[in-house]
Design a protein around this motif. Structure first.
Motif, PDB file in Angstrom:
ATOM      1  N   ARG A  49       2.011 102.499  16.654  1.00  0.00           N
ATOM      2  CA  ARG A  49       2.919 101.516  16.535  1.00  0.00           C
ATOM      3  C   ARG A  49       2.419 100.407  16.443  1.00  0.00           C
ATOM      4  O   ARG A  49       3.193  99.364  16.131  1.00  0.00           O
ATOM      5  CB  ARG A  49       3.577 101.813  18.086  1.00  0.00           C
ATOM      6  N   GLY A  50       1.298 100.170  16.952  1.00  0.00           N
ATOM      7  CA  GLY A  50       0.808  98.641  16.621  1.00  0.00           C
ATOM      8  C   GLY A  50       0.433  98.546  15.183  1.00  0.00           C
ATOM      9  O   GLY A  50       0.427  97.159  14.705  1.00  0.00           O
ATOM     10  N   THR A  51      -0.133  99.449  14.528  1.00  0.00           N
ATOM     11  CA  THR A  51      -0.640  99.300  13.306  1.00  0.00           C
ATOM     12  C   THR A  51       0.186  99.578  12.021  1.00  0.00           C
ATOM     13  O   THR A  51       0.045  99.379  10.941  1.00  0.00           O
ATOM     14  CB  THR A  51      -1.891  99.897  13.129  1.00  0.00           C
ATOM     15  N   ALA A  52       1.318 100.647  12.288  1.00  0.00           N
ATOM     16  CA  ALA A  52       2.099 100.848  11.341  1.00  0.00           C
ATOM     17  C   ALA A  52       3.284 100.356  11.114  1.00  0.00           C
ATOM     18  O   ALA A  52       4.137 100.309  12.087  1.00  0.00           O
ATOM     19  CB  ALA A  52       2.240 102.610  11.356  1.00  0.00           C
ATOM     20  N   GLY A  53       4.108 100.340   9.892  1.00  0.00           N
ATOM     21  CA  GLY A  53       5.355  99.893   9.950  1.00  0.00           C
ATOM     22  C   GLY A  53       5.964 100.133   8.322  1.00  0.00           C
ATOM     23  O   GLY A  53       5.424 101.088   7.798  1.00  0.00           O
ATOM     24  N   PRO A  54       7.122  99.273   8.190  1.00  0.00           N
ATOM     25  CA  PRO A  54       7.658  99.834   6.958  1.00  0.00           C
ATOM     26  C   PRO A  54       6.904  99.813   5.538  1.00  0.00           C
ATOM     27  O   PRO A  54       7.024 100.165   4.885  1.00  0.00           O
ATOM     28  CB  PRO A  54       8.966  98.817   6.990  1.00  0.00           C
ATOM     29  N   GLY A  55       5.798  98.574   5.865  1.00  0.00           N
ATOM     30  CA  GLY A  55       5.114  98.731   4.414  1.00  0.00           C
ATOM     31  C   GLY A  55       3.651  99.389   4.715  1.00  0.00           C
ATOM     32  O   GLY A  55       2.921  99.581   3.560  1.00  0.00           O
ATOM     33  N   THR A  56       3.634 100.498   5.610  1.00  0.00           N
ATOM     34  CA  THR A  56       2.284 101.373   5.608  1.00  0.00           C
ATOM     35  C   THR A  56       2.777 102.498   4.785  1.00  0.00           C
ATOM     36  O   THR A  56       3.580 103.053   4.666  1.00  0.00           O
ATOM     37  CB  THR A  56       2.305 101.680   6.933  1.00  0.00           C
ATOM     38  N   ALA A 187      -6.440  92.871  13.428  1.00  0.00           N
ATOM     39  CA  ALA A 187      -5.970  92.123  12.344  1.00  0.00           C
ATOM     40  C   ALA A 187      -4.749  92.909  11.646  1.00  0.00           C
ATOM     41  O   ALA A 187      -3.543  92.137  11.657  1.00  0.00           O
ATOM     42  CB  ALA A 187      -6.770  91.720  11.232  1.00  0.00           C
ATOM     43  N   ARG A 188      -4.716  94.147  11.724  1.00  0.00           N
ATOM     44  CA  ARG A 188      -3.487  94.783  11.217  1.00  0.00           C
ATOM     45  C   ARG A 188      -2.324  94.808  12.268  1.00  0.00           C
ATOM     46  O   ARG A 188      -0.951  94.561  12.147  1.00  0.00           O
ATOM     47  CB  ARG A 188      -3.597  96.186  10.832  1.00  0.00           C
ATOM     48  N   MET A 189      -2.477  94.856  13.629  1.00  0.00           N
ATOM     49  CA  MET A 189      -1.798  94.738  14.781  1.00  0.00           C
ATOM     50  C   MET A 189      -1.057  93.126  14.718  1.00  0.00           C
ATOM     51  O   MET A 189       0.165  93.164  14.711  1.00  0.00           O
ATOM     52  CB  MET A 189      -2.452  95.031  15.742  1.00  0.00           C
ATOM     53  N   ALA A 190      -1.793  92.162  14.611  1.00  0.00           N
ATOM     54  CA  ALA A 190      -1.430  90.888  14.644  1.00  0.00           C
ATOM     55  C   ALA A 190      -0.517  90.443  13.753  1.00  0.00           C
ATOM     56  O   ALA A 190       0.384  89.711  13.764  1.00  0.00           O
ATOM     57  CB  ALA A 190      -2.931  89.727  14.679  1.00  0.00           C
ATOM     58  N   ALA A 191      -0.823  91.350  12.621  1.00  0.00           N
ATOM     59  CA  ALA A 191       0.190  91.023  11.142  1.00  0.00           C
ATOM     60  C   ALA A 191       1.220  91.790  11.139  1.00  0.00           C
ATOM     61  O   ALA A 191       2.267  91.680  10.339  1.00  0.00           O
ATOM     62  CB  ALA A 191      -0.793  91.143   9.845  1.00  0.00           C
ATOM     63  N   ASN A 192       1.348  92.693  12.217  1.00  0.00           N
ATOM     64  CA  ASN A 192       2.410  93.441  12.199  1.00  0.00           C
ATOM     65  C   ASN A 192       3.709  93.071  12.997  1.00  0.00           C
ATOM     66  O   ASN A 192       3.513  93.041  14.333  1.00  0.00           O
ATOM     67  CB  ASN A 192       2.073  94.843  12.614  1.00  0.00           C
ATOM     68  N   PRO A 193       4.715  92.522  12.635  1.00  0.00           N
ATOM     69  CA  PRO A 193       5.996  92.103  13.416  1.00  0.00           C
ATOM     70  C   PRO A 193       6.676  93.027  14.300  1.00  0.00           C
ATOM     71  O   PRO A 193       7.278  92.914  15.223  1.00  0.00           O
ATOM     72  CB  PRO A 193       7.015  91.487  12.239  1.00  0.00           C
ATOM     73  N   GLY A 194       6.156  94.475  13.968  1.00  0.00           N
ATOM     74  CA  GLY A 194       6.939  95.579  14.795  1.00  0.00           C
ATOM     75  C   GLY A 194       5.893  96.025  15.991  1.00  0.00           C
ATOM     76  O   GLY A 194       6.195  96.951  16.511  1.00  0.00           O
ATOM     77  N   ALA A 195       4.639  95.374  15.979  1.00  0.00           N
ATOM     78  CA  ALA A 195       3.830  95.870  17.062  1.00  0.00           C
ATOM     79  C   ALA A 195       4.281  95.511  18.218  1.00  0.00           C
ATOM     80  O   ALA A 195       4.762  94.458  18.583  1.00  0.00           O
ATOM     81  CB  ALA A 195       2.439  95.206  16.744  1.00  0.00           C
ATOM     82  N   PRO A 196       4.198  96.532  19.162  1.00  0.00           N
ATOM     83  CA  PRO A 196       4.669  96.397  20.690  1.00  0.00           C
ATOM     84  C   PRO A 196       4.099  95.232  21.236  1.00  0.00           C
ATOM     85  O   PRO A 196       2.865  95.151  21.286  1.00  0.00           O
ATOM     86  CB  PRO A 196       4.332  97.665  21.490  1.00  0.00           C
TER      87      PRO A 196
END
Length: 366
Positions: A49-56, A187-196
């Motif tokens: 959930r920290g690293t994945a999102g709609p753009g993954t 870095a992926r988590m920091a850039a992910n607006p959906g990261a918990p």
């Protein structure tokens, strides 16, 4: 009411950090290691959930039930998921990963289970890591079952998120777990607006409020007893030597496979190839016409302490698991398991050779 376990002084931040450092040494990693206060499903889900999102675009490798769970989490995050499923009696190959990249060049995340205790297979992570690194995808690895039974080397293998738990081959507690995190993953988590954030699932909370602060103030009260148990577990492994602990698990697996074949009665290894069989647990295919869960239930009546279980879900009909991990990575546990299985199969009228199986265990143990 007083009790030694209830009167312990609070676990300090320095003590907590020292346990993290020992886990990092166990993994031979220079990455940040976070010990999370829950069973391994906590960091497994938190890392996705920290690293994945709609753009993954994720390549999710399925070699057992946990791979299916990871795919569900990835889809729930909005990721595009490409499932690579292989039969549970085998392992995925680096070539299959390479072919998936060629077919879907946009893949930027790979999720993989190292060893599947539930199905008894293990995947060649070192070879797969080379392919993933060359492609540039983020590499997420579930090493919960493999740590302590076989090498787990996140830095050498290019693993960005490596989750471990102590309750299997390490022979430790189930209530705490750990994850090593690469700079790319942070870095992926920091850039992910959906990261918990401000969440029990949040790895970023640990990064920003614990690691970046010099590990001087804990986020919340730690699980005191579980942390001390984890420390004792790692200390025991350090004392025995990780190589010796892994060697015991390899010997247990080799002797379980050899003993099952010698036992006969139609029992055979579930994972066909020795090189694809996980050292943490050996899975066996029940004889034709025999329900695995019934055999296991009867074997446990014969000897209630043997580390036997039936497969989960639909596999309960066909799979028997010998869970020779942790304290049960011994020749005695393997012998007792096969003897109990032999008694249960004999009651069903199958011809078994218990003495032959026990001799095979002794010959294979090395």
């Amino acid at each position: 009411m007083t009790h030694p376990f209830l009167d312990l002084p609070p676990l300090s931040a320095a003590h907590f950090a020292s346990i993290e450092d020992r886990v990092a040494r166990l993994l031979d990693t220079l990455q940040d290691v976070v010990i999370m206060q829950g069973e391994a499903l906590l960091p497994l889900e938190g890392a996705i959930r920290g690293t994945a999102g709609p753009g993954t675009t994720a390549l999710n490798v399925i070699t057992g039930p946990y791979g299916q769970t990871f795919g569900n989490w990835l889809r729930d995050c909005g990721a595009t998921v490409i499932d690579l499923a292989v039969p549970f009696h085998t392992a995925v190959t680096a070539d299959q990963i390479r072919e998936a990249f060629a077919e879907h060049p946009g893949i930027d995340f790979v999720s993989l289970v190292h060893a599947e205790a539930a199905t008894g297979n293990t995947n060649p992570v070192a070879e797969i890591g080379e392919v993933v690194r060359a492609h540039g995808a983020l590499f997420y690895l579930d090493a919960v079952a493999s740590i302590g039974a076989e090498p787990v080397l996140p830095d050498a293998w290019g693993v960005d998120l490596c989750v471990i738990g102590a309750q299997k081959a390490m022979g430790g507690p189930a209530g705490v777990s750990a994850v090593s995190v690469s700079e790319r993953a942070w870095a992926r988590m920091a850039a992910n607006p959906g990261a918990p954030r401000r969440s029990y699932l949040s790895l970023l909370d640990w990064k920003e409020r614990w690691i970046d602060g010099g590990r001087t103030a804990l986020l919340h009260a730690p699980a005191q007893l579980e942390m001390l148990a984890l420390e004792a577990c790692v200390e025991r492994i350090e004392g025995d030597g990780l190589a010796a602990v892994m060697a015991r698990h390899r010997a247990a697996a080799a002797s379980a496979r050899a003993g099952a074949v010698a036992l006969g009665g139609g029992l055979e290894p579930y994972v066909y190839e020795d090189r694809e069989a996980a050292p943490v647990a050996t899975t066996l295919r029940a004889p034709v016409g025999v329900v695995a869960s019934e055999v296991v239930a009867r074997a446990l009546e014969v000897d209630p302490v043997v580390p036997l279980a039936a497969g989960g879900g639909a596999l309960a009909k066909e799979m028997i698991r010998v869970n020779h991990y942790g304290a049960d990575a011994t020749a005695g546990a393997v012998r007792a398991s096969l003897a109990a299985l032999g008694a249960a199969l004999a009651e069903k009228g199958l011809a078994v050779d218990v003495e032959g199986a026990l001799r095979a265990v002794e010959e294979a143990w090395r």
